[in-house]
Design a protein around this motif. Structure first.
Motif, mmCIF file in Angstrom:
data_model
loop_
_atom_site.group_PDB
_atom_site.id
_atom_site.type_symbol
_atom_site.label_atom_id
_atom_site.label_comp_id
_atom_site.label_asym_id
_atom_site.label_seq_id
_atom_site.Cartn_x
_atom_site.Cartn_y
_atom_site.Cartn_z
ATOM 1 N N PHE A 64 0.842 -1.191 0.000
ATOM 2 C CA PHE A 64 0.000 0.000 0.000
ATOM 3 C C PHE A 64 0.879 1.243 0.000
ATOM 4 O O PHE A 64 2.057 1.201 0.352
ATOM 5 N N GLN A 65 0.267 2.351 -0.404
ATOM 6 C CA GLN A 65 1.042 3.573 -0.574
ATOM 7 C C GLN A 65 1.181 4.287 0.767
ATOM 8 O O GLN A 65 0.205 4.470 1.475
ATOM 9 N N VAL A 66 2.390 4.647 1.112
ATOM 10 C CA VAL A 66 2.608 5.393 2.352
ATOM 11 C C VAL A 66 2.524 6.879 2.074
ATOM 12 O O VAL A 66 1.736 7.605 2.658
ATOM 13 N N ILE A 67 3.384 7.340 1.194
ATOM 14 C CA ILE A 67 3.310 8.724 0.739
ATOM 15 C C ILE A 67 3.499 8.675 -0.762
ATOM 16 O O ILE A 67 3.846 7.625 -1.294
ATOM 17 N N PHE A 72 4.773 0.740 0.820
ATOM 18 C CA PHE A 72 5.150 -0.277 1.787
ATOM 19 C C PHE A 72 4.833 -1.614 1.126
ATOM 20 O O PHE A 72 3.679 -1.874 0.794
ATOM 21 N N PHE A 132 12.739 1.070 1.465
ATOM 22 C CA PHE A 132 11.962 1.806 2.465
ATOM 23 C C PHE A 132 11.382 0.849 3.500
ATOM 24 O O PHE A 132 11.538 1.036 4.704
ATOM 25 N N LEU A 135 14.075 -0.673 5.596
ATOM 26 C CA LEU A 135 14.591 0.269 6.593
ATOM 27 C C LEU A 135 13.681 0.341 7.815
ATOM 28 O O LEU A 135 14.146 0.395 8.959
ATOM 29 N N ILE A 136 12.384 0.314 7.580
ATOM 30 C CA ILE A 136 11.427 0.363 8.688
ATOM 31 C C ILE A 136 11.697 -0.772 9.667
ATOM 32 O O ILE A 136 11.852 -0.557 10.872
ATOM 33 N N TYR A 183 16.460 6.994 -3.444
ATOM 34 C CA TYR A 183 15.094 7.314 -3.851
ATOM 35 C C TYR A 183 15.047 8.616 -4.628
ATOM 36 O O TYR A 183 14.257 8.769 -5.556
ATOM 37 N N PRO B 404 11.603 4.769 12.090
ATOM 38 C CA PRO B 404 10.439 4.158 11.471
ATOM 39 C C PRO B 404 9.694 3.247 12.440
ATOM 40 O O PRO B 404 10.316 2.741 13.364
ATOM 41 N N GLN B 417 14.147 14.116 1.457
ATOM 42 C CA GLN B 417 14.087 13.993 -0.001
ATOM 43 C C GLN B 417 14.022 15.371 -0.649
ATOM 44 O O GLN B 417 14.693 15.620 -1.651
ATOM 45 N N LEU B 482 2.902 5.341 8.816
ATOM 46 C CA LEU B 482 2.591 4.466 7.692
ATOM 47 C C LEU B 482 1.303 4.897 6.999
ATOM 48 O O LEU B 482 1.109 4.626 5.825
ATOM 49 N N HIS B 485 -0.372 8.793 4.058
ATOM 50 C CA HIS B 485 -0.987 9.103 2.774
ATOM 51 C C HIS B 485 -2.352 9.756 2.938
ATOM 52 O O HIS B 485 -2.705 10.669 2.201
#
Lengths: 501, 496
Positions: A64-67, A72, A132, A135-136, A183, B404, B417, B482, B485
């Motif tokens: 699923f999209q985190v940002i 993730f 990513f 790393l978590i 990234y 994290p 970033q 997490l 979004h």
């Protein structure tokens, strides 16, 4: 069919256990034990399911999209389930062992809570599909091991914890920087992507090298590569199950696994060779192997000797990468499993000696074989494996690494292997000799430093069974290396499927 | 009175409940606070019941924004245009305010019961109400007058809350804070007067059209900036912060560090984006001060022996993260992608910090209440006796350290970033240094807790739920990482 629930459930099972354990009261001993063991078994079943699906050619992906632009992702690929399998199997063993080891001591809720969190992080590391996600869980692992390292709450333990954090958190920052740079350069880069980073080679050669150095440098701290190994011997003040976990399953392996991911899945072995970083890696690994062994010889206590042995042995995995040939790769991957099995056995043994007889120093071990025969047999198997004697699993690794070195025409690696085996023998054989062939006049039966009452077995059965099991598996992994689903077979499968042209 | 929805002349029909939701969000905290002063609640249950409509109003605003996009209310009273607008950002900040405010209110009865708080304690309720109402007003305001009113109300109520404990050091710290806050307001007001005198209008929309860069704009921006920086405890104007928290009640500290300080920062960014668009130096100066703030705040927290000072100094350092992002938000020549990333990272960091800091103050308050000691040394052995409070502290610290999968991490990721893409390497270094410094003082505190050699204390049991409230806040801060979004999606296209 995409069974996305499989990797997710495998992770959720572990995390759920953490929540339950923290929510239970301290004295709910029986319930906690049941939940721990049940979850460990469930997880092994889940991993077996994943292994079967991977063997049949299915990879399960959950994401699923985190940002924006960063996902993730969990994915069960061959390399991932290999590591997941190792950690879930050894989790069960170590949990059983820990329950026996910590019988009656304080703060067990905290211990098992963070212990489970540690293993949950390892599963996450195994199944992470991009840097990513990796790393978590990698940082989660750092955080969850800290309370375990300082578990005893003594000054020594607290100092060890501080050193541990200094190393690992700094490494985490370096890793984060490398990840963000990557990234920024390429966007979200999946481990499963076929392309690799080859497109960027012409324009960003320097940057790629820098990223590689940052990533591998950050990971090498947990792998305990010289000179970044300082935390490992100090962390030995932790209880024996923690040492087993740190050395065999979770922490050092997470680092080595990460380096495997970076070299094979992110950069790709060809690009890494092109960048000229691989040989550096092989040299660094060789230095670590020799240095760790030399330091191990100098130790007079059992656990620090095993610790330096870990420093040395884990770098075989890195050395295997450095050979950039099929045999090197297979050797590296197989050693990830083999070393885990053998090292966990050795630490279980060390813990048993300390627990049952109060032995911490090597010169106290004379004649312990008579008093604790099963433990001593297991120790001997582990030690022979580390030296690389057939038919124990360690032999297989060294064989593959040796062949790989010759194929790659890196003959100096053969010399490193020979030297390392000799050094291994120098620091392991005296212990074996003391165990079995010294009568132990000073320490006859009943006069050990701190002997416990002899029960039905030589020590508590919770302490005995996991050790016997892992010793047998280490032996079996060597004896039956040719059978399907043996560590070697799976390593070869991973190597064939993913990394070899 | 005219209703306008959308930026200018959108024809969206107002939903029936939207006005009521607005009214409730602005007025209910105040009203319920007054009521609680008359009938002070002794248990959390009546507070919880009273909080339901407040949270409901926030959710209704959210759903209204979901359906309508931007919402705008406008009144014309005697030639002055007063207006409120609801964009994605203000919905988020409004919800954040309500959740943290409700948590603080729920925490209060237990805290007051366990502390010898004196007769003034009942006045805490209306002051909390004023702070929450004023904050909601600030998030929605679109003109300088409303902003000033909200800021002033909030500031005075905040000072009032700090003075309530009545102890001498609290009074000293409180009076100093009052003085500085008044100086800050005055400077701000001077800036506003300058703007009004020169351009003759107060609404931001209109000002954005007419303001041209020049000495007047710069001078006004400097005055406003100095005043707000003082109120937000931006480095080097932070010295009043630690003494204030040292003596404040826990729910007050939580509200203050999480929300009150952030409001000044919000206004600062809002006004500078109008007064100083694309200025090179001003945001740079803020950013350099942010770098110093990270280091200095970290060192202060690392050196201190008092738990509350540690948490308060940590705020000084953490605000540095936000300051370092200023050039990315306001500076010239920033490409759209890094600017968008920085924009998201900035607000995520602000929200994550708010939740985590509130949780952390509550956890620290619980530890102090239970052990009866306010020093780090007094925490020895607490890992065995107060595991839940420590766990909350730990989860909140993960966010503050930016590890994290917390919101602190995701925010740092976004900011990093953006900084890498716009090649601001010194800012990257600042953020990474901040991580290590934060870890240093956090784990220094944990080191004391894990020490098992210390003698045992007597522990005062906490009221039920006090840990759970803090845990909820900490978990929100954690989960925002997490799930970032979803909140960030709301903000798309919204600029202040």
């Amino acid at each position: 069919m995409n069974a996305a629930w499989l990797p997710l459930t495998a992770l959720a099972t572990s995390l759920l256990v953490v929540v339950i354990i923290f929510a239970l009261p301290e004295d709910a001993r029986r319930l906690r034990t049941t939940i721990n063991l049940a979850a460990a078994v469930v997880k092994i079943i889940l991993v077996i399911l994943m292994v079967r699906r991977v063997a049949a050619g299915h990879e399960d992906i959950f994401s699923f999209q985190v940002i924006g632009g960063v996902d993730f992702v969990l994915r069960s690929d061959a390399l991932g389930v290999m590591f997941a399998g190792l950690s879930s199997l050894l989790w069960l063993c170590t949990t059983i062992y820990a329950i026996g080891y910590l019988e009656g001591s304080a703060n067990r809720k905290r211990f098992f809570g963070f212990f489970s969190l540690c293993v949950a992080s390892t599963i996450g590391i195994a199944l992470a599909d991009n840097l990513f996600t990796f790393l978590i869980f990698y940082e989660m692992l750092t955080l969850s091991t800290y309370p375990l390292v300082v578990h005893n709450g003594t000054k020594q333990a607290l100092n060890a914890g501080r050193v541990y954090l200094r190393y690992t958190l700094s490494a985490g920052v370096v890793l984060l920087l490398g990840t963000v740079l990557l990234y920024s350069l390429t966007g979200d880069q999946s481990f499963s992507s076929e392309e690799g980073l080859g497109d960027y080679l012409n324009d960003h050669r320097g940057l790629l090298t820098l990223i590689f150095a940052l990533l591998v440098g950050g990971l090498a701290v947990k792998t305990a590569m010289v000179p970044l190994h300082g935390w490992l011997p100090r962390a030995m003040v932790a209880p024996a199950p923690v040492s087993a976990l740190l050395h065999a399953v979770a922490v050092v392996k997470a680092g080595a696994f990460g380096i495997l991911r970076v070299v094979y899945d992110l950069f790709g072995i060809e690009l890494s060779v092109e960048l000229g970083v691989i040989t550096t890696l092989a040299v660094a690994a060789s230095i670590t192997i020799i240095y760790g062994s030399l330091r191990a010889i100098a130790q007079e206590e059992l656990k620090p000797r095993l610790a330096f042995s870990t420093v040395s042995q884990v770098s075989y995995v890195i050395l295997g990468i450095g050979l950039f040939g099929p045999f090197g790769t297979v050797g590296a991957l197989a050693h990830l499993l083999h070393q885990g099995l053998m090292k966990v056995t050795l630490f279980f043994c060390a813990g048993n000696y300390a627990e049952e007889l109060g032995i911490h120093r090597i010169d106290e071990m004379d004649g312990a074989g008579k008093r604790m025969p099963l433990t001593s047999i297991a120790f001997t198997i582990g030690a022979f494996g580390m030296i690389g004697l057939p038919p124990v699993a360690g032999f297989i690794t060294k064989w593959y690494l040796g062949v790989g070195a010759i194929q790659a025409e890196m003959y100096w690696v053969v010399a490193v292997l020979v030297a390392s085996s000799t050094l291994n023998a120098i620091y392991f054989l005296p212990i074996v000799h003391r165990l079995w062939f010294r009568s132990g006049s000073a320490h006859g039966k009943g006069s050990w430093p701190k002997e416990q009452r002899l029960g039905r077995f030589e020590t508590h059965s919770w302490l005995l069974l996991p050790m016997v099991f892992t010793a047998l598996v280490s032996l079996g992994a060597g004896l039956f290396a040719g059978l399907p689903f043996s560590p070697l077979d799976w390593a070869a499968r991973v190597a064939n499927g993913e990394y070899l042209p | 009175m005219i209703w306008r929805f959308g930026l200018f002349d959108s024809t969206f029909e107002p939903l029936l409940y939207t006005h009521w939701a607005l009214l409730a969000a602005l007025g209910l905290p105040l009203l319920l606070g007054m009521l609680a002063a008359l009938f002070p609640p002794k248990r959390a249950l009546p507070v919880a019941l009273a909080c339901v409509p407040i949270l409901a109003s926030g959710l209704m605003m959210l759903s209204a924004y979901d359906q309508a996009g931007l919402l705008r209310w406008q009144w014309e009273i005697a030639d002055i245009n007063l207006s409120l607008r609801l964009n994605g950002l203000s919905v988020l900040l409004l919800l954040m305010t309500q959740v943290i405010g409700v948590a603080a209110a729920l925490y209060t009865p237990g805290y007051l019961r366990l502390n010898e708080t004196g007769p003034l304690a009942r006045w805490l309720w209306p002051l909390i109400g004023v702070v929450l109402s004023a904050l909601s007003l600030i998030w929605l305001a679109t003109d300088l007058l409303t902003l000033y009113a909200g800021l002033e109300l909030m500031g005075l109520a905040a000072v009032g809350m700090l003075l309530l404990s009545g102890k001498v050091p609290a009074l000293v710290a409180g009076m100093r804070y009052l003085l500085l806050a008044l100086v800050g307001s005055l400077t701000y007001l001077l800036g506003v007067a300058l703007i009004l005198g020169h351009w003759g209008r107060l609404d931001l929309q209109g000002l954005a059209g007419v303001i041209e860069p020049g000495p007047v704009a710069w001078f006004a921006a400097a005055l406003i900036g100095a005043g707000l920086a003082l109120k937000a405890a931006l480095f080097p104007l932070h010295a009043w912060l630690s003494p204030v928290h040292e003596n404040a009640w826990t729910p007050v500290s939580a509200l203050h560090a999480a929300l009150v300080i952030k409001a000044s920062l919000f206004i600062l960014l809002l006004l500078w984006s109008i007064l100083l668009p694309d200025t090179f130096y001003a945001p740079r100066v803020i950013a350099w001060l942010g770098l110093l703030a990270i280091v200095w705040g970290g060192l202060l927290a690392w050196r201190t022996d008092s738990l509350k000072t540690l948490v308060a100094s940590s705020t000084v350092g953490q605000l540095g993260y936000l300051m370092v992002a200023f050039p990315l938000l306001l500076g010239p020549d920033i490409a759209p992608l890094p600017r968008a990333l920085a924009w998201e990272g900035f607000w995520l960091q602000l929200m994550g910090h708010a939740f985590a800091k509130a949780a952390m103050f509550m956890a620290a308050g619980n530890l102090i209440l239970a052990t009866g000691e306010s020093t780090l040394k007094g925490l020895a052995g607490t890992s065995r006796r107060l595991p839940l409070s420590l766990l909350v502290f730990g989860i909140a610290s993960i966010t503050l350290m930016g590890l994290p999968p917390s919101s602190g991490f995701t925010a740092k990721w976004l900011l990093l970033q953006a900084m890498v893409l716009s090649q601001q390497w010194w800012a990257v270094a600042a953020l990474l240094t901040g991580t290590l410094l934060t870890a240093a003082y956090i784990f220094r505190m944990f080191r004391y807790c894990f020490d098992e050699t210390a003698p045992r204390h007597r522990y005062q049991p906490l009221a039920p739920g006090m840990d759970l409230i803090a845990l909820t806040l900490a978990l929100i801060a954690f989960a925002l990482g997490l799930l970032a979004h979803f909140p960030l999606e709301l903000m798309h296209g919204g600029s202040p």
